[in-house]
Write an enzyme that holds these catalytic residues in place. Structure first.
Site, PDB file in Angstrom:
ATOM      1  N   HIS A  49       0.819  -1.219   0.000  1.00 15.99           N
ATOM      2  CA  HIS A  49       0.000   0.000   0.000  1.00 15.99           C
ATOM      3  C   HIS A  49       0.857   1.277   0.000  1.00 15.99           C
ATOM      4  O   HIS A  49       0.747   2.083  -0.928  1.00 15.99           O
ATOM      5  CB  HIS A  49      -0.989  -0.036   1.163  1.00 15.99           C
ATOM      6  CG  HIS A  49      -1.639   1.271   1.452  1.00 15.99           C
ATOM      7  ND1 HIS A  49      -2.474   1.906   0.552  1.00 15.99           N
ATOM      8  CD2 HIS A  49      -1.555   2.088   2.535  1.00 15.99           C
ATOM      9  CE1 HIS A  49      -2.881   3.057   1.074  1.00 15.99           C
ATOM     10  NE2 HIS A  49      -2.343   3.187   2.270  1.00 15.99           N
ATOM     11  N   GLU A  77       0.788   5.633  12.681  1.00 19.45           N
ATOM     12  CA  GLU A  77      -0.502   5.165  13.150  1.00 19.45           C
ATOM     13  C   GLU A  77      -0.529   3.666  13.422  1.00 19.45           C
ATOM     14  O   GLU A  77      -1.139   3.221  14.384  1.00 19.45           O
ATOM     15  CB  GLU A  77      -1.546   5.471  12.075  1.00 19.45           C
ATOM     16  CG  GLU A  77      -2.512   6.536  12.482  1.00 19.45           C
ATOM     17  CD  GLU A  77      -3.671   6.543  11.529  1.00 19.45           C
ATOM     18  OE1 GLU A  77      -4.787   6.307  11.978  1.00 19.45           O
ATOM     19  OE2 GLU A  77      -3.426   6.734  10.318  1.00 19.45           O
ATOM     20  N   ASP A  78       0.099   2.915  12.548  1.00 16.97           N
ATOM     21  CA  ASP A  78      -0.093   1.469  12.597  1.00 16.97           C
ATOM     22  C   ASP A  78       1.046   0.694  13.236  1.00 16.97           C
ATOM     23  O   ASP A  78       0.947  -0.505  13.419  1.00 16.97           O
ATOM     24  CB  ASP A  78      -0.298   0.917  11.169  1.00 16.97           C
ATOM     25  CG  ASP A  78      -1.540   1.501  10.532  1.00 16.97           C
ATOM     26  OD1 ASP A  78      -2.340   2.090  11.276  1.00 16.97           O
ATOM     27  OD2 ASP A  78      -1.700   1.360   9.316  1.00 16.97           O
TER      28      ASP A  78
HETATM   29 MN    MN Z   1      -2.641   4.616   3.952  1.00 21.20          MN
END
Ligand code: MN
Length: 712
Positions: A49, A77-78
């Protein structure tokens, strides 16, 4: 996998210097490790991605910071990576871009349910100091839309709707038409699969019949241009499915009618040639009256430039023709992104400098072009709001967006909600944490205002509110106070500030007071107090002025007679400076002890104060003190109230306190678990008796679990 990064590097090699590619590869490998083990819904490794997003950035020829940020855009974020780490490894600029994209993601989560599309678009733009963050976000969204089929149906629909309502219009505003088109078509396909299917088939069928006609017209125009000595490329143009759909929906037309239009684009090499080519096609086919639009002289809001005309073609078919230069065409496709087209040889590697400046120049250019346009005012308004924000966008607890002037505080917010909310506000929660009412708000924050029915506007608010509405309302309230009320309020505010110097207005030397009155051109103390109460003079400044005068006088006076009437009527302190300890906050009625402290005179503690223990071994420093019989000043005191964590508990407790005619000076909150909240109030009281009354009143509330006077 490695094919992915290789092909990205090949794309970058087309417009960036070779050494850049190493930095980009570093970012790639960092992201691979960070997302290790994570998968996309499609089952592919997550890294596909960010890599695809970086690829989109590269297609737009964005600078290398932007491409690196694309590779890293989901790591904050992840994964467990911190912004600090990104700064260290990839520099401030890349880290800021990644951080910016992550912040936008948070906004989406908040406002999902309450879509006020226009305000949300503004908010997204206002939150972004660097427009590249928006470009990254658009690329991120584009790839997510391309791979949307893997997520659950309900989520697909939500994301598609959001794309049509928020992101496609932003792309449009920024003139990025190719991204806008793709977002719209993917959104349309997801949201209305059946309509999309029907329309696709119908368009395909009718296209078959049209090929011949399109080619004939194309050739005719090309030949005629050549005859006139003009060079140009003529393309047959397909309307996007989403555009056809919107036209059918909004204008209630059948497909045959919206399809019944042949569209062509003529690309030439100069503005001058555009107008000449227009003459040629008007000569070739008769123009439809009233359909000609000159977007070259008067560009669209997003900077789009082109000539548009509609002609009666052969067999009476209407022909839509757009004429523009190659540059205009690139602008029409890439919009603002066209301004980041990397120019090699340009030595702009200072953080945030070059690209930002180019974007601003682009906007300034738009402004100039737009000056003659009828809607320039509206346009100015838009650009200002979108990219040079002088407004902040914040959420109400229910997710509604409020727009306030930059610098607006919680009090401004309260008045924007409703005059009553402003007049009775006592505390504010910003992103669920209590914050002073004077805190300036920032984009994207969630604001909640606590009110108490007996609370009143504070003249001190006038020192920090920025909105006209708040200012006018506070002034209105103060103006309508009766004269005695204003004087009383002024006395209270002034004493509150004087107390910090262990003074009250009653003991200020008449001389000091006279000096100040003369300076302010006032006749007596009452007038001064009234002015403070009405908000015309800040109590803080008056207090400081009095104290600085007093300090000088005091020394003189002490030197003369060795004693002075000290302000707080504590017996046994004559001639000494007295201060009240903040560790235990003594109030009249408390058993107290004085400790002689170098530089601070006598410090008063309560007898129970833990800090007194330290002085037990130094009895020579102790001094007996006692409250005077009538102390007229209010003293700060802290109480801690533990309550069940229900909605509105703070407001209920605050209202109970206000019922006893007690001022709340400050509130803070400690939500340790979901069940119990601990509220810490700083109150202003005259005596222990008053405090006891307040505590009795609070204990009657059924949500109160525990109540103590803290720190004494
Ligand atoms: Mn993204």
């Amino acid at each position: 996998m490695s094919g992915g990064i290789d092909s990205l590097c090949t794309a970058l090699a087309g417009y960036l210097e070779p050494q850049i590619s190493e930095e980009v590869q570093c970012a790639y490998h960092f992201a691979v490790v960070a997302h290790e083990g994570q998968k996309r819904r499609s089952g592919e490794p997550y890294i596909t991605h960010p890599l695809a997003v970086a690829r989109i950035m590269a297609e737009m020829h964005m600078d290398h910071q932007c491409v690196m940020a694309a590779l890293l855009h989901d790591v904050l974020e992840d994964t467990g990576i911190s912004k600090t780490e990104l700064v260290q490894r990839f520099g401030e600029e890349v880290a800021e871009l990644v951080d910016g994209v992550s912040k936008l993601a948070q906004i989406n989560a908040i406002s999902r349910k309450h879509v006020q599309a226009e305000n949300l678009r503004k908010m997204l733009l206002a939150m972004t100091r660097d427009i590249r963050v928006i470009l990254l976000k658009l690329a991120d969204r584009l790839h997510n839309m391309r791979t949307l089929r893997y997520v659950a149906r309900e989520k697909q629909r939500r994301i598609a709707r959001e794309t049509l309502e928020i992101y496609a219009p932003i792309a449009n505003r920024l003139g990025m038409n190719s991204i806008r088109r793709e977002l719209q078509n993917l959104g349309f396909q997801t949201l209305y699969p059946l309509r999309y299917q029907v329309l696709t088939t119908a368009v395909k069928r009718s296209r078959g019949n049209r090929t011949e006609i399109v080619r004939t017209i194309q050739d005719t125009i090309t030949q005629r241009l050549a005859q006139e000595g003009l060079e140009g490329i003529v393309e047959g143009r397909e309307k996007s499915l989403y555009n056809l759909y919107v036209k059918m929906r909004d204008k209630h037309r059948p497909l045959s009618e919206v399809m019944d239009l042949y569209a062509f684009r003529v690309i030439v090499n100069s503005v001058d040639t555009c107008y000449r080519a227009l003459g040629v096609v008007h000569n070739l086919y008769k123009p439809v009256p009233g359909k000609f639009k000159d977007y070259i002289a008067l560009p669209k809001v997003n900077g789009y430039q082109s000539l548009h005309t509609v002609l009666f073609g052969p067999y009476g078919i209407p022909l839509e023709v757009q004429i523009r230069t190659g540059d205009m065409n690139r602008m029409a496709e890439a919009g603002i992104a066209a301004h980041w087209l990397y120019k090699s040889g340009e030595q702009e590697r200072t953080p945030r400098g070059g690209a930002q400046r180019r974007a601003r120049e682009w906007l300034r250019g738009l402004l100039e072009m737009q000056q003659d346009a009828g809607d320039s005012l509206e346009f100015l308004e838009n650009v200002k709001i979108d990219l040079f924000p002088d407004e902040v966008y914040v959420f109400t607890p229910k997710g509604k967006i409020m727009i306030l002037a930059v610098g607006a505080t919680a009090v401004d917010f309260a008045y924007a909600i409703h005059t009553d909310v402003g007049n009775h506000c006592i505390a504010a929660k910003i992103d669920r944490r209590l914050a002073p009412l004077s805190t300036p708000l920032e984009n994207g924050q969630n604001i909640e205002i606590m009110t108490a029915s007996t609370a009143r506007p504070n003249p001190a608010w006038l020192n920090f509110v920025v909105t006209g509405k708040a200012r006018a309302n506070i002034r209105h309230y103060l103006k309508n106070l009766k004269r005695e009320e204003a004087i009383q309020l002024g006395r209270h505010l002034l004493n509150k500030h004087l107390l910090n110097y262990s003074l009250t207005i009653d003991v200020i030397l008449p001389e000091c007071l006279q000096n100040l009155l003369k300076e302010c051109e006032l006749e007596n103390l009452e007038q001064l107090l009234e002015a403070i109460g009405l908000g015309n003079r800040p109590a803080l400044l008056v207090a400081r002025r009095l104290v600085s005068d007093w300090d000088g006088k005091e020394e003189e006076k002490s030197a003369v007679d060795g004693s002075i009437c000290r302000p707080l009527k504590i017996k046994g302190t004559e001639g000494m400076v007295v201060t009240f300890s903040r560790c235990c906050r003594p109030i009249p009625g408390d058993p107290i002890r004085g400790v002689v402290t170098a530089g601070r005179g006598i410090v008063i503690h309560t007898e129970r104060c833990k800090n007194l223990a330290g002085f037990r071994s130094q009895p020579e420093r102790w001094t007996d003190v006692e409250w005077a019989d009538e102390v007229q000043t209010e003293f700060p005191v802290e109480i801690r109230v533990e309550v069940e964590n229900r909605r509105g508990v703070l407001a209920t407790v605050a209202a109970a306190i206000s019922d006893t005619d007690t001022n709340i000076d400050n509130v803070s909150i400690d939500e340790r678990d979901g069940v119990i909240s601990s509220l810490l109030f700083t109150l202003e009281v005259r005596s222990r008796d008053q405090l006891a009354r307040i505590m009795r009143r609070i204990r009657r509330l059924d949500m109160v679990l525990r109540l103590i006077r803290s720190k004494h």
